[in-house]
Design a protein around this motif. Sequence first.
Motif, mmCIF file in Angstrom:
data_model
loop_
_atom_site.group_PDB
_atom_site.id
_atom_site.type_symbol
_atom_site.label_atom_id
_atom_site.label_comp_id
_atom_site.label_asym_id
_atom_site.label_seq_id
_atom_site.Cartn_x
_atom_site.Cartn_y
_atom_site.Cartn_z
ATOM 1 N N ARG A 28 0.818 -1.217 0.000
ATOM 2 C CA ARG A 28 0.000 0.000 0.000
ATOM 3 C C ARG A 28 0.852 1.268 0.000
ATOM 4 N N LEU A 29 2.162 1.114 0.166
ATOM 5 C CA LEU A 29 3.061 2.268 0.130
ATOM 6 C C LEU A 29 3.925 2.275 -1.132
ATOM 7 N N TRP A 30 3.489 1.548 -2.165
ATOM 8 C CA TRP A 30 4.161 1.633 -3.460
ATOM 9 C C TRP A 30 3.908 3.029 -4.050
ATOM 10 N N PRO A 31 4.880 3.651 -4.714
ATOM 11 C CA PRO A 31 6.153 3.117 -5.195
ATOM 12 C C PRO A 31 7.336 3.317 -4.252
ATOM 13 N N LEU A 32 7.117 3.833 -3.033
ATOM 14 C CA LEU A 32 8.228 3.908 -2.081
ATOM 15 C C LEU A 32 8.631 2.519 -1.622
ATOM 16 N N SER A 33 7.638 1.712 -1.229
ATOM 17 C CA SER A 33 7.871 0.360 -0.746
ATOM 18 C C SER A 33 7.709 -0.631 -1.894
ATOM 19 N N LYS A 88 12.398 7.668 -8.880
ATOM 20 C CA LYS A 88 13.182 7.771 -10.103
ATOM 21 C C LYS A 88 12.523 7.093 -11.298
ATOM 22 N N ASP A 89 11.630 6.141 -11.033
ATOM 23 C CA ASP A 89 11.049 5.392 -12.153
ATOM 24 C C ASP A 89 9.533 5.287 -12.114
ATOM 25 N N ALA A 90 8.862 5.975 -11.188
ATOM 26 C CA ALA A 90 7.403 5.870 -11.106
ATOM 27 C C ALA A 90 6.833 7.094 -10.388
ATOM 28 N N VAL A 91 5.587 7.426 -10.758
ATOM 29 C CA VAL A 91 4.860 8.516 -10.106
ATOM 30 C C VAL A 91 3.475 8.015 -9.733
ATOM 31 N N LEU A 92 3.086 8.233 -8.478
ATOM 32 C CA LEU A 92 1.755 7.884 -8.006
ATOM 33 C C LEU A 92 0.997 9.155 -7.671
ATOM 34 N N VAL A 93 -0.236 9.256 -8.178
ATOM 35 C CA VAL A 93 -1.146 10.345 -7.812
ATOM 36 C C VAL A 93 -2.448 9.699 -7.367
ATOM 37 N N ALA A 94 -2.868 9.977 -6.131
ATOM 38 C CA ALA A 94 -4.082 9.351 -5.600
ATOM 39 C C ALA A 94 -4.781 10.302 -4.646
ATOM 40 N N HIS A 95 -6.101 10.172 -4.572
ATOM 41 C CA HIS A 95 -6.822 10.887 -3.524
ATOM 42 C C HIS A 95 -6.499 10.234 -2.193
ATOM 43 N N LYS A 96 -6.337 11.054 -1.170
ATOM 44 C CA LYS A 96 -5.903 10.527 0.118
ATOM 45 C C LYS A 96 -6.883 9.494 0.681
ATOM 46 N N ASP A 97 -8.164 9.615 0.369
ATOM 47 C CA ASP A 97 -9.166 8.669 0.865
ATOM 48 C C ASP A 97 -9.139 7.339 0.117
ATOM 49 N N GLN A 98 -8.391 7.276 -0.988
ATOM 50 C CA GLN A 98 -8.376 6.064 -1.811
ATOM 51 C C GLN A 98 -7.030 5.344 -1.796
ATOM 52 N N TRP A 121 0.600 10.194 6.271
ATOM 53 C CA TRP A 121 0.296 11.630 6.368
ATOM 54 C C TRP A 121 -0.086 12.004 7.797
ATOM 55 N N GLN A 122 -0.828 11.136 8.471
ATOM 56 C CA GLN A 122 -1.282 11.434 9.827
ATOM 57 C C GLN A 122 -0.126 11.600 10.806
ATOM 58 N N ILE A 123 0.923 10.814 10.667
ATOM 59 C CA ILE A 123 1.974 10.807 11.692
ATOM 60 C C ILE A 123 3.102 11.789 11.412
ATOM 61 N N LEU A 124 3.166 12.357 10.209
ATOM 62 C CA LEU A 124 4.273 13.245 9.870
ATOM 63 C C LEU A 124 3.926 14.706 10.153
ATOM 64 N N ASP A 125 4.958 15.510 10.386
ATOM 65 C CA ASP A 125 4.764 16.942 10.629
ATOM 66 C C ASP A 125 4.228 17.620 9.375
ATOM 67 N N LYS A 126 3.317 18.570 9.579
ATOM 68 C CA LYS A 126 2.648 19.243 8.470
ATOM 69 C C LYS A 126 2.897 20.743 8.526
ATOM 70 N N ASP A 127 2.772 21.403 7.393
ATOM 71 C CA ASP A 127 2.883 22.859 7.370
ATOM 72 C C ASP A 127 1.537 23.483 7.750
ATOM 73 N N ASP A 128 1.432 24.797 7.656
ATOM 74 C CA ASP A 128 0.223 25.492 8.084
ATOM 75 C C ASP A 128 -1.000 25.129 7.252
ATOM 76 N N GLY A 140 -0.113 1.739 7.554
ATOM 77 C CA GLY A 140 -0.646 0.807 6.574
ATOM 78 C C GLY A 140 -0.911 1.387 5.205
ATOM 79 N N GLY A 141 -0.663 2.683 5.021
ATOM 80 C CA GLY A 141 -0.881 3.323 3.732
ATOM 81 C C GLY A 141 -0.469 4.784 3.810
ATOM 82 N N PHE A 142 -0.627 5.486 2.702
ATOM 83 C CA PHE A 142 -0.174 6.877 2.659
ATOM 84 C C PHE A 142 -1.027 7.801 3.524
ATOM 85 N N ALA A 143 -2.303 7.488 3.702
ATOM 86 C CA ALA A 143 -3.126 8.312 4.588
ATOM 87 C C ALA A 143 -2.616 8.207 6.025
ATOM 88 N N ALA A 144 -2.242 7.007 6.442
ATOM 89 C CA ALA A 144 -1.680 6.820 7.783
ATOM 90 C C ALA A 144 -0.327 7.516 7.904
#
Length: 468
Positions: free
Chosen positions: A14-19, A324-334, A277-284, A271-275
């Motif tokens: 669920r963390l592809w393409p990083l994982s 370097k070899d892939a781009v993922l664009v997704a809605h955070k809820d999906q 996002w929840q744990i990382l520091d965010k800007d304003d 377990g995924g990119f939404a999770a």
Amino acid sequence: MLKPVIMAGGSGTRLWPLSRGNYPKQFLALAGNNSMLQQTLQRLEGLEHQAPLVICNEEHRFLAAEQIRQLGLKDSAIVLEPFGRNTAPAVALAAIQAMQADGDATLLVMAADHVFADVKALQEVINQAEQLAETGAMVTFGITPTQAETGYGYIQQGSAVSHGGFKVARFVEKPNAELAAEYLDAGDYLWNSGIFVFKASRYLEELQQYRPDIYQACQAAMQQQTPDLDFIRIDEAAFANCPSESIDYAVMEKTDAAVVIPLSAGWNDVGGFAALWQILDKDDNGNVCRGDVVCQSTRNSLIHSSDKLVATVGVEDLVIVNTKDAVLVAHKDQTQQVKNIVEALKAEDRSEVSFHREVYRPWGKYDSIDHGSRFQVKRITVKPGAKLSVQMHHHRAEHWIVVSGTAKVTINDTEQYLTENQSVYIPITAVHALENPGKVELELIEVQSGSYLGEDDIVRFEDRYGRA
């Protein structure tokens, strides 16, 4: 004394393409400067414990060993699973190894890919669990829920026991939204964390009672151990006969000794990119930005770039991940659906499922810069003192150009040293080896040419890392 067992298997799709298959999330630095495996090991600091035991897949052995080495943990052992068989067999291997090496230790079983905001609270509960385990309890941790979550299994608390624990009334599967809300309102349901504390002998007794087939297969596999550097190899043929089953299904849901301790320690299984996002520091504006990122009129998004500028304008609630070899664009809820992308890529036999463009090896790494029908260009980095295998190729020739450092090159028993701006040609079928004899990294450009350029066109004659 506690014997930490770190479960470092899994693919993190669920963390592809990083994982990716050959570099999954537990080896990535997703929530800090260290990898998730390293952070898991660091959480043990301050606890009285024996040397940790890491369970990982065969293909990840050098990643695990290098990351453990970076922490300076010299006594840790790594048990290699020839193939994944889920958590019940993996814990059985750890319990058998612990019994053989350390006697009847109390196992602390933790996943290598979880995050805890409050390590002190976690350690306090671990100490409580250790005392319960001494009485024969099979202890698991239940995360105090903060929302009606449908992505986790739940544990219902029963009657109270000592040391802050409760008898397990029942385990329940991941619920729908309506049931999750009911569990939250009831107040006696906890998220199933997948963390366990019990005596090694106790687990093996329970496993032998409820799943003798798993117990017998793991015992047979551990009878034929082969030490290999930092690794413990088991009998592959015996382990192939082992059924695949989770520890919950195999033991915890059946035993009458299951105890759960509530835990509030800022737990997240990422377990995924939404999770994430929840744990990382965010800007304003609620954005998590990693790498070279420029945002305008962007809100509540996660944007990660590994190697180039990513700019966003007028978007909201997106996940954008550039490698370097892939781009993922997704809605955070999906983002839970990213696993479906991975399955589609698997069906097409795409290499991006398993490999990054940059691939790590025990001697260093290589980055595939460019390729065509009859050529491939790689940037190769060799660690000081490291050596690639003595090998040959049937279908390709190679040209090496040193960019920095010093290379010791052997071609058909002839040795030579190359430094910056020097090059050498390796003909097809020539037996050759590359070594870094220096104190700094060796970097070179490799140009391959030939009719077949696959990584399986390698015939190894000698390898210090035990590869076939």
